[in-house]
Design a protein around this motif. Sequence first.
Motif, PDB file in Angstrom:
ATOM      1  N   VAL A  14     -34.353 -30.192   5.192  1.00 57.72           N
ATOM      2  CA  VAL A  14     -35.570 -30.802   4.655  1.00 57.72           C
ATOM      3  C   VAL A  14     -35.288 -32.170   4.042  1.00 57.72           C
ATOM      4  CG1 VAL A  14     -36.758 -28.630   4.277  1.00 57.72           C
ATOM      5  CG2 VAL A  14     -35.326 -29.556   2.461  1.00 57.72           C
ATOM      6  N   GLU A  15     -34.016 -32.465   3.797  1.00 55.53           N
ATOM      7  CA  GLU A  15     -33.647 -33.803   3.332  1.00 55.53           C
ATOM      8  C   GLU A  15     -32.210 -34.087   3.723  1.00 55.53           C
ATOM      9  OE1 GLU A  15     -33.658 -36.693  -0.633  1.00 55.53           O
ATOM     10  OE2 GLU A  15     -34.183 -34.573  -0.820  1.00 55.53           O
ATOM     11  N   ALA A  16     -31.966 -35.300   4.205  1.00 56.49           N
ATOM     12  CA  ALA A  16     -30.621 -35.763   4.514  1.00 56.49           C
ATOM     13  C   ALA A  16     -30.548 -37.212   4.046  1.00 56.49           C
ATOM     14  CB  ALA A  16     -30.322 -35.646   6.007  1.00 56.49           C
ATOM     15  N   PHE A  17     -30.005 -37.398   2.862  1.00 51.86           N
ATOM     16  CA  PHE A  17     -29.992 -38.717   2.228  1.00 51.86           C
ATOM     17  C   PHE A  17     -28.607 -39.328   2.337  1.00 51.86           C
ATOM     18  CE2 PHE A  17     -29.154 -41.412  -1.452  1.00 51.86           C
ATOM     19  CZ  PHE A  17     -30.191 -42.334  -1.366  1.00 51.86           C
ATOM     20  N   ASP A  18     -28.536 -40.529   2.884  1.00 52.26           N
ATOM     21  CA  ASP A  18     -27.252 -41.233   3.042  1.00 52.26           C
ATOM     22  C   ASP A  18     -27.486 -42.703   2.728  1.00 52.26           C
ATOM     23  OD1 ASP A  18     -24.785 -42.242   3.743  1.00 52.26           O
ATOM     24  OD2 ASP A  18     -24.689 -41.219   5.677  1.00 52.26           O
ATOM     25  N   GLY A  19     -27.306 -43.064   1.456  1.00 45.57           N
ATOM     26  CA  GLY A  19     -27.533 -44.449   1.072  1.00 45.57           C
ATOM     27  C   GLY A  19     -26.698 -44.901  -0.094  1.00 45.57           C
ATOM     28  N   GLU A  20     -25.713 -44.076  -0.481  1.00 47.72           N
ATOM     29  CA  GLU A  20     -24.878 -44.381  -1.633  1.00 47.72           C
ATOM     30  C   GLU A  20     -23.435 -44.616  -1.184  1.00 47.72           C
ATOM     31  OE1 GLU A  20     -25.875 -44.671  -4.827  1.00 47.72           O
ATOM     32  OE2 GLU A  20     -27.972 -44.224  -4.353  1.00 47.72           O
ATOM     33  N   VAL A  21     -22.730 -45.453  -1.921  1.00 44.01           N
ATOM     34  CA  VAL A  21     -21.332 -45.729  -1.610  1.00 44.01           C
ATOM     35  C   VAL A  21     -20.446 -44.641  -2.197  1.00 44.01           C
ATOM     36  CG1 VAL A  21     -21.738 -48.212  -1.568  1.00 44.01           C
ATOM     37  CG2 VAL A  21     -20.981 -47.124  -3.688  1.00 44.01           C
ATOM     38  N   ASP A  22     -19.224 -44.558  -1.692  1.00 44.06           N
ATOM     39  CA  ASP A  22     -18.207 -43.694  -2.290  1.00 44.06           C
ATOM     40  C   ASP A  22     -17.476 -44.484  -3.365  1.00 44.06           C
ATOM     41  OD1 ASP A  22     -18.208 -41.112  -0.764  1.00 44.06           O
ATOM     42  OD2 ASP A  22     -17.990 -42.509   0.912  1.00 44.06           O
ATOM     43  N   HIS A  23     -17.512 -43.970  -4.594  1.00 47.03           N
ATOM     44  CA  HIS A  23     -16.927 -44.675  -5.720  1.00 47.03           C
ATOM     45  C   HIS A  23     -15.413 -44.503  -5.780  1.00 47.03           C
ATOM     46  CE1 HIS A  23     -20.974 -45.210  -7.184  1.00 47.03           C
ATOM     47  NE2 HIS A  23     -21.169 -43.907  -7.201  1.00 47.03           N
ATOM     48  N   PRO A  24     -14.719 -45.395  -6.470  1.00 43.84           N
ATOM     49  CA  PRO A  24     -13.314 -45.124  -6.806  1.00 43.84           C
ATOM     50  C   PRO A  24     -13.210 -43.842  -7.626  1.00 43.84           C
ATOM     51  CG  PRO A  24     -13.874 -47.419  -7.262  1.00 43.84           C
ATOM     52  CD  PRO A  24     -15.168 -46.710  -6.961  1.00 43.84           C
ATOM     53  N   ALA A  25     -12.088 -43.156  -7.503  1.00 43.08           N
ATOM     54  CA  ALA A  25     -11.861 -41.913  -8.250  1.00 43.08           C
ATOM     55  C   ALA A  25     -11.216 -42.228  -9.594  1.00 43.08           C
ATOM     56  CB  ALA A  25     -10.976 -40.981  -7.441  1.00 43.08           C
ATOM     57  N   ARG A  26     -11.399 -41.284 -10.530  1.00 44.15           N
ATOM     58  CA  ARG A  26     -10.902 -41.481 -11.896  1.00 44.15           C
ATOM     59  C   ARG A  26     -10.210 -40.208 -12.374  1.00 44.15           C
ATOM     60  NH1 ARG A  26     -15.432 -44.440 -11.154  1.00 44.15           N
ATOM     61  NH2 ARG A  26     -15.637 -46.420 -12.271  1.00 44.15           N
TER      62      ARG A  26
END
Length: 236
Positions: free
Chosen positions: A94-106
């Motif tokens: 019902v939703e497939a959202f792909d618009g964010e970057v992969d952040h550096p890990a901490r």
Amino acid sequence: MSRPPANQPPARGPVVLALPFAGRWLAGNSPARRVPSHGTDLLGERYAIDFTGVDDRGRTAAHRDWVTYVGTEPPERFFAYGRAILAPAAGVVVEAFDGEVDHPARRSQLALVPYALGQAARLRAGVGAIAGNHIVIELVGGAGFLALVHLRAGSIRVRQGDTVNPGQPLAECGNSGNSTQPHLHLQVMDSPDLSIARGLPLAFRRYREWPAGAKHPVLRDVGIPSEGATVEPLPS
């Protein structure tokens, strides 16, 4: 007669799923430890659970260096990053959202402090800033809505309206949204809209579990991984 809190649905049995991956993963923020598992009922998280990919030695990454202790690290350094995420049950996307970057890990406390201070701003920014790239599936039989969260940018393989079957590759594990290290966040809800959803209980079928500190695994037909346990799906 007592009633459930106004923000929670009536008590019901757990929605039983398959583990949505192959290999070994570390369970965190488990509802086996506490409910709400993530310390909040917001965004349907009441019974949510996190899984972080590990190797056979239980490590989340192959090595540490000076950057680990003072700064951020590329997400590619972690075993979970890019691992396949599979459908844990049958349903319809019902939703497939792909618009964010992969952040550096901490992993560094020095890097985690300023990140934690930005939590309120991410909440104000909305679901995408918290969930990152994510998929919501309406489960068959009216069982609820399943969310798979923090997926790798550009990896989602399904679209709204697609029918999915258990074990079908859906995406890859990433570090998008409110995530400090590549991992998968999974939850079941009573609504596809994370901004208003209430969390529903869940459990998993047929897996091998190494409880924290244990040398030998336990076989589970149905259960909820304990906090800090390493799990691995069994063949169906």
